[in-house]
Write a protein that holds these residues in place. Structure first.
Motif, PDB file in Angstrom:
ATOM      1  N   GLY A  44      -3.205 -33.166 -29.882  1.00 17.45           N
ATOM      2  CA  GLY A  44      -4.557 -32.591 -29.776  1.00 17.45           C
ATOM      3  C   GLY A  44      -5.823 -33.504 -30.242  1.00 17.45           C
ATOM      4  O   GLY A  44      -5.622 -34.534 -30.862  1.00 17.45           O
ATOM      5  N   ARG A  45      -7.152 -33.114 -29.853  1.00 14.29           N
ATOM      6  CA  ARG A  45      -8.206 -33.746 -30.471  1.00 14.29           C
ATOM      7  C   ARG A  45      -8.249 -34.012 -31.742  1.00 14.29           C
ATOM      8  O   ARG A  45      -7.902 -32.900 -32.533  1.00 14.29           O
ATOM      9  CB  ARG A  45      -9.353 -32.916 -29.797  1.00 14.29           C
ATOM     10  CG  ARG A  45     -10.488 -33.727 -29.841  1.00 14.29           C
ATOM     11  CD  ARG A  45     -11.395 -33.469 -28.295  1.00 14.29           C
ATOM     12  NE  ARG A  45     -12.763 -34.380 -28.422  1.00 14.29           N
ATOM     13  CZ  ARG A  45     -12.662 -35.568 -27.843  1.00 14.29           C
ATOM     14  NH1 ARG A  45     -11.436 -35.934 -27.470  1.00 14.29           N
ATOM     15  NH2 ARG A  45     -13.810 -36.236 -27.865  1.00 14.29           N
ATOM     16  N   MET A  46      -8.656 -35.091 -32.235  1.00 15.34           N
ATOM     17  CA  MET A  46      -8.805 -35.297 -33.740  1.00 15.34           C
ATOM     18  C   MET A  46     -10.204 -35.913 -34.032  1.00 15.34           C
ATOM     19  O   MET A  46     -11.066 -36.332 -32.937  1.00 15.34           O
ATOM     20  CB  MET A  46      -7.824 -36.318 -34.220  1.00 15.34           C
ATOM     21  CG  MET A  46      -6.226 -35.890 -33.883  1.00 15.34           C
ATOM     22  SD  MET A  46      -5.119 -37.075 -34.134  1.00 15.34           S
ATOM     23  CE  MET A  46      -5.179 -37.026 -36.027  1.00 15.34           C
ATOM     24  N   ALA A  47     -10.699 -35.446 -35.230  1.00 16.93           N
ATOM     25  CA  ALA A  47     -12.090 -36.085 -35.445  1.00 16.93           C
ATOM     26  C   ALA A  47     -12.251 -37.421 -35.266  1.00 16.93           C
ATOM     27  O   ALA A  47     -13.584 -37.955 -34.715  1.00 16.93           O
ATOM     28  CB  ALA A  47     -12.245 -35.863 -37.035  1.00 16.93           C
ATOM     29  N   ALA A  48     -11.348 -38.310 -35.304  1.00 15.66           N
ATOM     30  CA  ALA A  48     -11.590 -39.852 -35.108  1.00 15.66           C
ATOM     31  C   ALA A  48     -11.761 -40.072 -33.731  1.00 15.66           C
ATOM     32  O   ALA A  48     -12.119 -41.271 -33.291  1.00 15.66           O
ATOM     33  CB  ALA A  48     -10.134 -40.470 -35.529  1.00 15.66           C
ATOM     34  N   ASP A  49     -11.343 -39.154 -32.657  1.00 16.91           N
ATOM     35  CA  ASP A  49     -11.654 -39.285 -31.276  1.00 16.91           C
ATOM     36  C   ASP A  49     -13.259 -39.354 -31.252  1.00 16.91           C
ATOM     37  O   ASP A  49     -13.864 -39.966 -30.299  1.00 16.91           O
ATOM     38  CB  ASP A  49     -11.109 -38.263 -30.649  1.00 16.91           C
ATOM     39  CG  ASP A  49      -9.717 -38.304 -30.652  1.00 16.91           C
ATOM     40  OD1 ASP A  49      -9.101 -39.500 -30.793  1.00 16.91           O
ATOM     41  OD2 ASP A  49      -8.845 -37.335 -30.378  1.00 16.91           O
ATOM     42  N   ASP A  50     -14.139 -38.552 -32.230  1.00 17.90           N
ATOM     43  CA  ASP A  50     -15.549 -38.525 -31.696  1.00 17.90           C
ATOM     44  C   ASP A  50     -16.286 -39.548 -32.836  1.00 17.90           C
ATOM     45  O   ASP A  50     -17.506 -39.486 -32.788  1.00 17.90           O
ATOM     46  CB  ASP A  50     -15.977 -37.110 -32.196  1.00 17.90           C
ATOM     47  CG  ASP A  50     -15.323 -36.121 -30.937  1.00 17.90           C
ATOM     48  OD1 ASP A  50     -15.088 -36.611 -29.997  1.00 17.90           O
ATOM     49  OD2 ASP A  50     -14.953 -35.044 -31.395  1.00 17.90           O
ATOM     50  N   TYR A  51     -15.725 -40.424 -33.374  1.00 17.87           N
ATOM     51  CA  TYR A  51     -16.435 -41.472 -34.379  1.00 17.87           C
ATOM     52  C   TYR A  51     -15.840 -42.542 -34.324  1.00 17.87           C
ATOM     53  O   TYR A  51     -14.416 -42.751 -34.171  1.00 17.87           O
ATOM     54  CB  TYR A  51     -16.316 -40.755 -35.737  1.00 17.87           C
ATOM     55  CG  TYR A  51     -16.787 -39.386 -36.121  1.00 17.87           C
ATOM     56  CD1 TYR A  51     -18.185 -39.273 -36.196  1.00 17.87           C
ATOM     57  CD2 TYR A  51     -16.129 -38.236 -35.898  1.00 17.87           C
ATOM     58  CE1 TYR A  51     -18.704 -37.966 -36.222  1.00 17.87           C
ATOM     59  CE2 TYR A  51     -16.758 -36.984 -36.115  1.00 17.87           C
ATOM     60  CZ  TYR A  51     -18.011 -36.790 -36.369  1.00 17.87           C
ATOM     61  OH  TYR A  51     -18.463 -35.567 -36.498  1.00 17.87           O
ATOM     62  N   THR A  52     -16.709 -43.715 -34.631  1.00 21.11           N
ATOM     63  CA  THR A  52     -16.169 -45.041 -34.717  1.00 21.11           C
ATOM     64  C   THR A  52     -16.514 -45.279 -36.076  1.00 21.11           C
ATOM     65  O   THR A  52     -17.708 -45.396 -36.475  1.00 21.11           O
ATOM     66  CB  THR A  52     -16.867 -45.891 -33.740  1.00 21.11           C
ATOM     67  OG1 THR A  52     -16.551 -45.591 -32.317  1.00 21.11           O
ATOM     68  CG2 THR A  52     -16.579 -47.460 -33.721  1.00 21.11           C
ATOM     69  N   ARG A 110     -24.736 -56.531 -32.592  1.00 16.19           N
ATOM     70  CA  ARG A 110     -24.130 -55.513 -33.337  1.00 16.19           C
ATOM     71  C   ARG A 110     -23.900 -54.232 -32.590  1.00 16.19           C
ATOM     72  O   ARG A 110     -22.900 -53.473 -32.663  1.00 16.19           O
ATOM     73  CB  ARG A 110     -24.940 -55.172 -34.435  1.00 16.19           C
ATOM     74  CG  ARG A 110     -24.977 -56.207 -35.594  1.00 16.19           C
ATOM     75  CD  ARG A 110     -25.943 -55.928 -36.659  1.00 16.19           C
ATOM     76  NE  ARG A 110     -26.485 -57.248 -37.189  1.00 16.19           N
ATOM     77  CZ  ARG A 110     -27.342 -57.372 -38.297  1.00 16.19           C
ATOM     78  NH1 ARG A 110     -27.658 -56.241 -38.930  1.00 16.19           N
ATOM     79  NH2 ARG A 110     -27.770 -58.491 -38.780  1.00 16.19           N
ATOM     80  N   GLY A 111     -25.077 -53.742 -31.678  1.00 15.10           N
ATOM     81  CA  GLY A 111     -25.126 -52.739 -30.792  1.00 15.10           C
ATOM     82  C   GLY A 111     -23.843 -52.936 -29.784  1.00 15.10           C
ATOM     83  O   GLY A 111     -23.276 -51.939 -29.545  1.00 15.10           O
ATOM     84  N   VAL A 112     -23.738 -54.129 -29.286  1.00 17.75           N
ATOM     85  CA  VAL A 112     -22.598 -54.346 -28.083  1.00 17.75           C
ATOM     86  C   VAL A 112     -21.444 -54.358 -28.538  1.00 17.75           C
ATOM     87  O   VAL A 112     -20.430 -53.601 -28.094  1.00 17.75           O
ATOM     88  CB  VAL A 112     -22.926 -55.841 -27.473  1.00 17.75           C
ATOM     89  CG1 VAL A 112     -21.622 -56.294 -26.710  1.00 17.75           C
ATOM     90  CG2 VAL A 112     -23.945 -55.982 -26.720  1.00 17.75           C
ATOM     91  N   PHE A 113     -21.391 -54.919 -29.978  1.00 21.80           N
ATOM     92  CA  PHE A 113     -19.813 -54.701 -30.752  1.00 21.80           C
ATOM     93  C   PHE A 113     -19.613 -53.038 -30.923  1.00 21.80           C
ATOM     94  O   PHE A 113     -18.573 -52.648 -30.850  1.00 21.80           O
ATOM     95  CB  PHE A 113     -19.747 -55.375 -31.775  1.00 21.80           C
ATOM     96  CG  PHE A 113     -18.374 -55.484 -32.566  1.00 21.80           C
ATOM     97  CD1 PHE A 113     -17.347 -56.338 -32.150  1.00 21.80           C
ATOM     98  CD2 PHE A 113     -18.081 -54.615 -33.542  1.00 21.80           C
ATOM     99  CE1 PHE A 113     -16.177 -56.406 -32.512  1.00 21.80           C
ATOM    100  CE2 PHE A 113     -16.873 -54.555 -34.152  1.00 21.80           C
ATOM    101  CZ  PHE A 113     -15.845 -55.464 -33.748  1.00 21.80           C
ATOM    102  N   ALA A 114     -20.646 -52.457 -31.285  1.00 24.39           N
ATOM    103  CA  ALA A 114     -20.364 -51.115 -31.757  1.00 24.39           C
ATOM    104  C   ALA A 114     -20.036 -50.330 -30.565  1.00 24.39           C
ATOM    105  O   ALA A 114     -19.129 -49.412 -30.530  1.00 24.39           O
ATOM    106  CB  ALA A 114     -21.570 -50.524 -32.426  1.00 24.39           C
TER     107      ALA A 114
END
Length: 102
Positions: A26-34, A51-55
């Motif tokens: 199922g959907r996990m918290a890590a799916d919405d965060y980097t 930094r923004g491009v890499f993010a």
């Protein structure tokens, strides 16, 4: 417990063969965060654009990563394609990206 012992505990289907089990993730918290290392974000050799491009690239799936181009990354941002190309070159020069497509 050995692997052999574990096999004998699996549910048995008709004829005594192991029953097939389907696991759906199922959907996990890590799916919405980097998560990015603080050392990367504090690397004074990199511009904010790099930094923004890499993010942004860090949020992409493998398929999206392969399809990413400087033009697609610049779309919808205030940055030009040459600015994104320069950011990609910075990331490559400092070992954050290898063989990025241009």
């Amino acid at each position: 417990m050995s692997v052999r012992d574990d096999r004998h505990r699996r549910p048995q289907g008709p004829g005594g063969s192991p029953e097939r089990i389907t696991i759906r993730r199922g959907r996990m918290a890590a799916d919405d965060y980097t998560m990015l290392p603080n050392a990367f974000l504090a690397d004074a050799r990199l511009s904010f654009t790099a930094r923004g491009v890499f993010a942004l690239l860090s949020t992409f799936s493998d398929d999206e990563w392969e399809a990413a181009t400087p033009a697609s990354l610049a779309a919808g941002t205030p940055h030009s394609v040459p600015e994104v190309e320069a950011a990609v070159a910075e990331l490559e020069a400092h070992g954050y990206l290898a063989g990025a497509a241009r």
